[in-house]
Design a protein around this motif. Structure first.
Motif, short mmCIF file in Angstrom:
data_model
loop_
_atom_site.label_atom_id
_atom_site.label_comp_id
_atom_site.label_asym_id
_atom_site.label_seq_id
_atom_site.Cartn_x
_atom_site.Cartn_y
_atom_site.Cartn_z
N ALA A 196 0.83 -1.20 0.00
CA ALA A 196 0.00 0.00 0.00
C ALA A 196 0.86 1.26 0.00
O ALA A 196 0.59 2.22 -0.74
N GLN A 197 1.92 1.26 0.81
CA GLN A 197 2.79 2.42 0.89
C GLN A 197 3.51 2.65 -0.44
O GLN A 197 3.72 3.80 -0.85
N GLN B 52 2.29 2.22 -3.24
CA GLN B 52 1.31 2.82 -4.14
C GLN B 52 0.81 4.16 -3.62
O GLN B 52 -0.16 4.71 -4.13
N GLN C 275 -0.52 4.80 -0.68
CA GLN C 275 -1.74 4.68 0.12
C GLN C 275 -1.37 4.48 1.59
O GLN C 275 -0.29 4.00 1.91
N ASN C 276 -2.30 4.85 2.45
CA ASN C 276 -2.09 4.67 3.89
C ASN C 276 -3.38 4.12 4.50
O ASN C 276 -4.10 4.82 5.22
N PRO C 277 -3.68 2.84 4.23
CA PRO C 277 -4.95 2.27 4.68
C PRO C 277 -5.00 2.05 6.19
O PRO C 277 -3.96 2.01 6.86
#
Length: 709
Positions: A68-69, A71, A73-75
């Protein structure tokens, strides 16, 4: 002595008390954690005889987080944890299926996948990365395997590095084996659900069959609800008939909850307006530009030098198009804050030049090459061909609004045309050191000067004051205290100015309504009893406060008494009764559509119906009952009144068109697979449910966490 004698007489009692206390402590810890002694240990979830371990989940969460990181993103961390649990359970069930089916992978398959001419997709990235890190001339699995087997041959003298390389290779072989097994399993299952010629032909017929109908319709939902009665017994009977629709995958809690966004109060807004107006007034008299805001961390200033063509924001473009130097204007004012701009300067500059350039390690090598180029002994294009990556020939380069240092840009812009000029420059590297750069640049042409704007963009964010946050917390805490039962919590919310929402949560619920940091509320709901009301929660970013109450507890099914279920069934039965009343009223009262149109007070309308489409002409979506009636009707036959989702309909089929593109079997088969076959049944959202069958998923993840806000 008398005291000692009393102690001796009471020793048995004291011993018993101590033992009971210890047992209470141990059992209390056991009951609280769920992981002690004869609990579930480190098992985090299980289903259908398969279980997954806490450490495995942690490893998978770390992998998902890194992906995710990468990409950007920080889900939510709990969302990642629940995703990891779902993935690992699915993987465990598939592995069991693979073992039961006896699917194996041969050594030759692994060898070919790792070292073949075309490596298996599962290991291609590994092969590439290792080849690059070792500086191998040929990027291939065979070359990497040779380096693993003969590290000294490739200059790898460190024993630990060689061992790590062998371990990585072994790990990739294992992952490749799993990938091939999974592919074999997928091929086997997809083959079971593939279309045969009859399936494919039927699907094509559904897609190509168009019925041309004439119809009249009357809306039954407009009939007054008060004319009809739906009893609790009828609702219960309807629920029993379709109870599998209300089965839940895990035990759940029906909760009512209140979310209060933390936003600036009216007083906060007035204060921000005054501060923004004062900042604008100060900037208008600031002859230095924006220095008057220095030291005030509430105002974030970004000063840029840019031509108009680089300005994407239409509001800023409009401002720059007419602004005078020194003019300050507010560009944006919304719930997040203010944005204003000040035009500090404006001048015409050359913002782009066409250049050829090369970078050199030192001045001697540069001067030597340039002497050959200038004398005609060597062309610049030939030099770049023989030394790839050191420069470029004839490209447009931006001089304004880029990372090019102003001093260097000025030298390039003023350089003579079609003449190589030498430059020495110093740049900062990513590690913070300075590196000397030696270059040769030839300016081929320049674009005409354009207006370049020196503009400062000031951002002033607004947020709730601590006084406002304290009041929101105090008000919600008082409401919770005054309404300490789920019934009162629900009943009095609207009168208190709160928006009450409801949902069902279980052990696998990562958050409530997508709210960050709301897992703590989920866990509270799982740990408490029906009718309990929670304390007030606040997220880490101070964007909301919340409270909830447990309205009901479900084990296998959502009952007919649950308000949402009860209401949906009530509306369905109510509509059925309304439709039946109209159908009974009009059935047989006319012999043709014109007669029914007169009775219903409407007109005859024509439309086309495609059996395989979810859209029923212009009457609406998902009219499956009507589509079935149309498909079964004979040409010219008067059908109806029949019930749709919101209308009763009388129709005739005027004709059927079966002409359509004669698709190939492969196309028809792909369509079948997409809608009815493997892709539809074994998609990522459904495959776990298919594999676990009737087995429930037991999720112990709440026992491994103690989230707090």
């Amino acid at each position: 002595m008398a005291t000692l004698e009393k102690i001796r007489k009471k020793s048995a009692l004291l011993f018993t008390i101590i033992i009971v206390a210890l047992l209470a402590f141990i059992l209390g810890d056991f009951l609280t954690s769920g992981r002690s002694f004869f609990g579930h240990g480190t098992t985090m979830a299980k289903t259908a005889g398969q279980s997954i371990d806490y450490n495995k989940v942690s490893e998978r969460v770390e992998q998902l987080s890194q992906q995710a990181q990468a990409q950007g993103q920080n889900p939510d961390s709990e969302a990642l944890r629940q995703m990891a649990i779902q993935q690992l359970l699915t993987q465990a069930l598939i592995n069991q299926e693979i073992a039961d089916l006896g699917i194996t992978v041969s050594d030759s398959e692994i060898s070919n996948g790792m070292t073949g001419a075309v490596p298996h997709p599962a290991v291609q990235q590994f092969i590439y990365q290792i080849s690059q890190s070792l500086g191998l001339q040929n990027i291939s699995g065979e070359a990497v395997f040779d380096a693993v087997s003969n590290p000294a041959k490739y200059g790898i003298s460190d024993q630990q590095t060689a061992q790590q390389l062998r371990a990585l290779w072994a790990q990739q072989e294992q992952q490749l084996e799993e990938a091939i097994k999974y592919q074999k399993f997928t091929d086997l299952i997809s083959g079971l659900y593939s279309a045969n010629p009859v399936d494919a032909e039927a699907r094509t017929a559904d897609m190509n069959t168009t019925s041309h109908i004439s119809y009249v319709a009357k809306d039954f939902t407009s009939l007054p609800d008060t004319d009809f009665n739906v009893s609790d017994d009828e609702i219960k009977a309807e629920w029993s008939k379709n109870r599998e629709m209300y089965r839940i995958a895990e035990p759940g809690r029906a909760i009512n909850y209140i979310i209060v966004p933390i936003q600036p109060s009216a007083e906060d807004i007035r204060r921000y307006e005054a501060e923004a107006a004062n900042a604008i007034a100060t900037l208008r008299t600031d002859s230095t530009g924006v220095n008057s805001l220095q030291g005030n961390t509430a105002f974030v200033t970004n000063r840029v030098s840019t031509p108009m063509r680089d300005v994407q924001n239409p509001i800023l473009r409009s401002y720059l198009d007419t602004a005078r130097v020194g003019q300050v204007e507010q560009l944006v004012h919304n719930g997040q804050g203010y944005t204003f701009a000040k035009l500090i300067g404006k001048k015409n500059e050359v913002d782009s030049v066409r250049i050829s350039f090369a970078l050199f390690a030192d001045t001697d090598s540069r001067d030597s090459v340039m002497a050959k180029v200038n004398s005609g002994e060597l062309t610049f294009a030939k030099f770049l061909e023989e030394n790839p990556g050191v420069g470029q020939d004839s490209i447009w380069d931006r001089m304004v609004g880029t990372d090019t240092p102003a001093a260097l840009a000025s030298k390039i812009i003023s350089a003579p045309i079609n003449e190589f000029i030498s430059f020495d420059d110093s740049i900062m590297t990513p590690n913070g050191n300075y590196e000397q750069r030696h270059m040769a640049v030839k300016v081929i042409s320049r674009r005409a000067p354009v207006p370049v704007y020196d503009v400062a963009i000031v951002q002033y964010d607004t947020e709730a004051s601590q006084e406002t946050i304290n009041k929101l917390n105090s008000d919600l805490r008082k409401y919770v205290s005054d309404n300490a039962t789920a019934e009162a919590f629900k009943k009095n919310a609207a009168a208190a100015g709160y928006n009450l929402q409801s949902t069902i949560v279980g052990a696998s619920t990562a958050n409530i309504s997508g709210l960050e940091d709301s897992r703590a509320m989920v866990k509270w709901a799982l740990d408490n009893k029906k009718e309990n009301v929670s304390p007030v929660y606040q997220d880490k970013k101070q964007s909301y406060i919340a409270a909830l109450a447990i309205d009901d507890i479900f084990e296998e099914y959502i009952p007919a008494t649950f308000p949402d279920v009860k209401e949906s069934i009530r509306v369905k039965l109510l509509n059925n009764k309304k439709a039946q009343k109209l159908m009974d009223e009009y059935k047989g009262k006319a012999n043709d559509l014109a007669g029914y149109a007169s009775l219903l007070g409407t007109e005859v309308t024509k439309m086309d119906v495609v059996f395989a489409s979810p859209m029923f002409g212009h009457l609406g979506y998902n009219e499956a009952a009507l589509q079935g009636q149309v498909a079964a009707a004979k040409k010219g036959e008067l059908v109806g009144p029949v019930q749709g989702n919101t209308r009763i309909v009388v129709f005739t089929v005027d004709g059927v068109d079966t002409e359509g593109r004669n698709a190939t079997f492969e196309e028809r088969s792909a369509e079948f697979d997409r809608t009815c076959g493997y892709s539809a049944l074994f998609n990522p959202q459904n495959i776990l449910n298919v594999l676990r069958g009737a087995s429930e998923v037991t999720n112990y993840s709440p026992d491994f966490e103690n989230p707090g806000l």
